[in-house]
Design a protein around this motif. Structure first.
Motif, short mmCIF file in Angstrom:
data_model
loop_
_atom_site.label_atom_id
_atom_site.label_comp_id
_atom_site.label_asym_id
_atom_site.label_seq_id
_atom_site.Cartn_x
_atom_site.Cartn_y
_atom_site.Cartn_z
N GLY A 140 -13.35 18.07 -2.08
CA GLY A 140 -14.37 18.29 -1.07
C GLY A 140 -14.24 17.25 0.02
O GLY A 140 -13.17 16.67 0.21
N THR A 141 -15.34 17.02 0.72
CA THR A 141 -15.35 16.01 1.77
C THR A 141 -16.56 15.10 1.62
O THR A 141 -17.56 15.46 1.02
N LEU A 142 -16.42 13.94 2.19
CA LEU A 142 -17.47 12.93 2.22
C LEU A 142 -17.60 12.54 3.69
O LEU A 142 -16.60 12.23 4.34
N THR A 143 -18.80 12.60 4.23
CA THR A 143 -18.99 12.26 5.64
C THR A 143 -19.40 10.79 5.74
O THR A 143 -20.40 10.38 5.17
N ILE A 144 -18.59 10.04 6.48
CA ILE A 144 -18.84 8.61 6.67
C ILE A 144 -18.84 8.32 8.17
O ILE A 144 -17.82 8.54 8.84
N ASN A 145 -19.96 7.86 8.68
CA ASN A 145 -20.10 7.55 10.10
C ASN A 145 -19.63 8.71 10.98
O ASN A 145 -18.90 8.51 11.96
N GLY A 146 -19.98 9.92 10.61
CA GLY A 146 -19.63 11.09 11.41
C GLY A 146 -18.23 11.63 11.18
O GLY A 146 -17.86 12.62 11.79
N GLN A 147 -17.44 10.97 10.35
CA GLN A 147 -16.08 11.43 10.07
C GLN A 147 -16.01 12.07 8.70
O GLN A 147 -16.58 11.55 7.74
N ASP A 148 -15.29 13.19 8.61
CA ASP A 148 -15.07 13.82 7.32
C ASP A 148 -13.88 13.17 6.64
O ASP A 148 -12.81 13.03 7.23
N VAL A 149 -14.10 12.76 5.41
CA VAL A 149 -13.07 12.10 4.60
C VAL A 149 -12.78 13.03 3.42
O VAL A 149 -13.70 13.43 2.71
N PHE A 150 -11.51 13.37 3.21
CA PHE A 150 -11.14 14.23 2.09
C PHE A 150 -11.24 13.47 0.78
O PHE A 150 -10.76 12.35 0.67
N VAL A 151 -11.84 14.10 -0.22
CA VAL A 151 -11.93 13.54 -1.57
C VAL A 151 -10.75 14.09 -2.36
O VAL A 151 -10.65 15.30 -2.56
N LEU A 152 -9.85 13.21 -2.75
CA LEU A 152 -8.65 13.62 -3.48
C LEU A 152 -8.95 13.98 -4.92
O LEU A 152 -9.74 13.31 -5.58
N LYS A 153 -8.28 15.02 -5.42
CA LYS A 153 -8.30 15.36 -6.84
C LYS A 153 -7.09 14.67 -7.47
O LYS A 153 -6.04 15.27 -7.64
N VAL A 154 -7.23 13.42 -7.78
CA VAL A 154 -6.11 12.63 -8.27
C VAL A 154 -5.56 13.20 -9.58
O VAL A 154 -4.35 13.29 -9.77
N GLN A 155 -6.44 13.63 -10.46
CA GLN A 155 -6.00 14.15 -11.75
C GLN A 155 -5.14 15.40 -11.56
O GLN A 155 -4.15 15.59 -12.26
N ALA A 156 -5.48 16.26 -10.60
CA ALA A 156 -4.69 17.46 -10.33
C ALA A 156 -3.29 17.09 -9.82
O ALA A 156 -2.30 17.73 -10.18
N ILE A 157 -3.22 16.06 -9.00
CA ILE A 157 -1.93 15.60 -8.48
C ILE A 157 -1.07 15.06 -9.62
O ILE A 157 0.11 15.37 -9.74
N ILE A 158 -1.68 14.25 -10.48
CA ILE A 158 -0.95 13.66 -11.62
C ILE A 158 -0.47 14.76 -12.56
O ILE A 158 0.68 14.72 -13.05
N GLU A 159 -1.30 15.77 -12.81
CA GLU A 159 -0.89 16.88 -13.68
C GLU A 159 0.28 17.65 -13.07
O GLU A 159 1.19 18.07 -13.78
N LYS A 160 0.26 17.85 -11.76
CA LYS A 160 1.35 18.54 -11.08
C LYS A 160 2.66 17.77 -11.26
O LYS A 160 3.69 18.36 -11.56
#
Length: 168
Positions: A140-160
């Motif tokens: 998903g995303t996290l909004t910080i000071n008006g900017q959208d920051v992508f929330v990484l699915k680290v576990q999905a990357i590691i599994e890949k």
């Protein structure tokens, strides 16, 4: 009558627990991957999933691995797989020597460009992707000071990585 009162108490307690869950605070590590493009390269992972941030570690290349696996680095005598999320997204490989060591049993780390901040947010500040918007690498995303920051699915990357290396 007493059953109605018990039902109201249970409903009230349930609503209170849901409200507490929504207001639960979590600390996020905010970092960049790849070249800066007006703040569009900001990413976040829960700070509790970070074991350590390493700088200037030597990466030893490995043959026959996916292009987004840079190799391994030596962390106190243990090998850690270095994953470049920039290449995973189809972008240029990073030239940085900054790594996030993951706090799990995977013995993996992410190559990043820069650490920006630690940010505390509530669960309601994180906008989770819906079923239609699902992504392989982002939660998903996290909004910080008006900017959208992508929330990484680290576990999905590691599994890949694990699946692709096992299949090679």
């Amino acid at each position: 009558m007493s059953e109605e009162i018990l039902s109201l108490i249970k409903d009230s307690k349930s609503n209170l627990n849901e409200e507490k869950q929504k207001n639960k605070h979590e600390t996020w590590l905010i970092f960049t991957i790849g070249e800066s493009a007006e703040g569009k390269n900001l990413y976040a992972i829960p700070a509790e999933s970070v074991k350590e941030i390493l700088r200037d570690a030597t990466v030893f290349p490995l043959p026959f691995v996916p292009s987004y696996v840079d190799g391994v680095l030596n962390r106190y005598g243990d090998p850690y797989v270095v994953i470049d999320p920039s290449v995973l997204e189809g972008k240029k490989p990073q030239n940085s020597f900054l790594f996030i060591v993951m706090n799990d049993d995977s013995h993996s780390c992410l190559r990043i460009t820069d650490v920006r901040d630690f940010y505390t947010a509530t669960e309601k500040d994180v906008v989770r992707f819906t079923e239609a918007e699902l992504s392989d690498y982002y939660d998903g995303t996290l909004t910080i000071n008006g900017q959208d920051v992508f929330v990484l699915k680290v576990q999905a990357i590691i599994e890949k990585v694990g699946k692709e290396i096992a299949a090679a």
